[in-house]
Design a protein around this motif. Structure first.
Motif, mmCIF file in Angstrom:
data_model
loop_
_atom_site.group_PDB
_atom_site.id
_atom_site.type_symbol
_atom_site.label_atom_id
_atom_site.label_comp_id
_atom_site.label_asym_id
_atom_site.label_seq_id
_atom_site.Cartn_x
_atom_site.Cartn_y
_atom_site.Cartn_z
ATOM 1 N N ALA A 1 18.094 55.947 -4.860
ATOM 2 C CA ALA A 1 18.556 57.266 -4.405
ATOM 3 C C ALA A 1 18.551 57.384 -2.891
ATOM 4 N N ASP A 2 17.807 56.535 -2.219
ATOM 5 C CA ASP A 2 17.764 56.552 -0.752
ATOM 6 C C ASP A 2 18.504 55.359 -0.157
ATOM 7 N N SER A 3 19.337 54.700 -0.967
ATOM 8 C CA SER A 3 20.037 53.502 -0.496
ATOM 9 C C SER A 3 21.056 53.857 0.581
ATOM 10 N N LYS A 4 21.189 52.968 1.551
ATOM 11 C CA LYS A 4 22.035 53.206 2.714
ATOM 12 C C LYS A 4 23.403 52.546 2.552
ATOM 13 N N THR A 5 24.273 52.822 3.495
ATOM 14 C CA THR A 5 25.587 52.186 3.548
ATOM 15 C C THR A 5 25.407 50.676 3.697
ATOM 16 N N PRO B 1 27.448 56.408 8.755
ATOM 17 C CA PRO B 1 27.563 57.467 7.755
ATOM 18 C C PRO B 1 26.242 58.156 7.447
ATOM 19 N N ASP B 2 25.172 57.380 7.335
ATOM 20 C CA ASP B 2 23.872 57.978 7.026
ATOM 21 C C ASP B 2 23.366 58.846 8.180
ATOM 22 N N GLU B 3 23.563 58.363 9.392
ATOM 23 C CA GLU B 3 23.139 59.140 10.561
ATOM 24 C C GLU B 3 23.930 60.444 10.677
ATOM 25 N N MET B 4 25.245 60.379 10.430
ATOM 26 C CA MET B 4 26.062 61.588 10.508
ATOM 27 C C MET B 4 25.731 62.564 9.397
#
Length: 298
Positions: A193-197, A151-154
């Motif tokens: 705020a920069d937390s990932k899946t 999700p983050d990459e997309m």
């Protein structure tokens, strides 16, 4: 910097404001839209959704959303308009907020059941849209345990989100992004705020709220873990629309999200620091706090 916890005095002050006076109050962090009742509010939001896809289509632009698997009644108006007006959703990208996991961090089978949020969305959203208008499967971005970074990459590849459509938990969760309550890590607002899946334990008060709402407070019926997209995706949005019409459970968090500085104690307060256009849609009952009336000595 790490934000201190909110004080009781701050919360009491915000809760004591008559709801009719909120619009004129200084210090609000987000816009407020109060509607008569939930039905009116959710129909308006469904129309906003349909308008956004239609307008982006007219400009030849994709539409990129974060969507919840609850609340779902806004989808009634959206789906009706899509089918009646033949609004093409083939260029709609949907980042799904979350999915349940069992106690061993395994996903549940995809089905129209409480435990399967993907199954819920198939039933209440995708399968109700006429097939020739429906978002393709590769435009439906779900958090998966076998590819947490996807999700983050997309999101980065697509240049961020247009709109986050979000219900909010009683203690300020967005998706399953809740207050961190672990002694061993204390993320700052900026880190959050920069937390990932990621895989999460669902906070106990959220489990109580979900059990009370759906299962007579049978806590054993609620999955204890989940997958959630992080705020890296959510805070990339141009706009966030909060949908809160759950009555007594949400009266206090509505006041906190209107006035609080960013704090990981209530993660919903972080979004206005990063998302330029944030609106709380709510109904008259939910925004009318009992502490703004005769509080009998509180």
């Amino acid at each position: 910097m790490l934000m201190n916890r909110l004080t009781s005095e701050e919360i009491f002050k915000w809760c004591s404001i008559p709801w009719q006076s909120l619009e004129g109050c200084e210090g609000k962090k987000i816009k407020l839209a109060v509607r008569k009742d939930r039905a009116e509010m959710m129909a308006e939001i469904g129309n906003l959704m349909a308008d956004e896809v239609r307008d982006h289509n007219a400009k030849g632009l994709p539409t990129k959303w974060v969507l919840p698997a609850g609340p779902c009644d806004e989808y009634d108006t959206f789906v009706r308009r899509v089918n009646e007006e033949r609004i093409d959703c083939k260029n709609l990208w949907v980042f799904h907020m979350d999915e349940f996991l069992d106690w061993q961090c395994r996903p549940y089978p995809v089905a129209d059941t409480y435990e399967s949020l993907e199954g819920t969305m198939l039933a209440c959203f995708y399968n109700r849209i006429d097939e020739e208008l429906r978002p393709p499967e590769d435009h439906r971005i779900w958090p998966r345990i076998n590819n947490l970074d996807y999700p983050d990459e997309m999101c980065d590849k697509l240049g961020g989100i247009d709109t986050v459509w979000a219900g909010i938990g009683a203690t300020g969760l967005v998706a399953f992004d809740e207050e961190p309550r672990d002694y061993w890590y204390r993320p700052t607002v900026e880190e959050y705020a920069d937390s990932k899946t990621r895989i999460v334990d669902i906070n106990s008060d959220t489990m109580v709220a979900m059990a009370e709402r759906s299962f007579g407070t049978c806590l054993d019926r609620i999955p204890p873990k989940g997958l959630t997209i992080g705020f890296h995706v959510i805070c990339s949005a141009k706009r966030a629309v909060y949908m809160v019409a759950t009555g007594d459970w949400k009266k206090t968090v509505c006041r906190i999200m209107l006035f609080s500085e960013p704090t990981t104690e209530y993660p919903v307060t972080i979004l206005p620091k990063y998302v330029p256009d944030v609106t709380l849609y709510t109904d008259e009952y939910t925004i009318d706090h009992p502490m703004s009336h005769d509080t009998r000595g509180w």
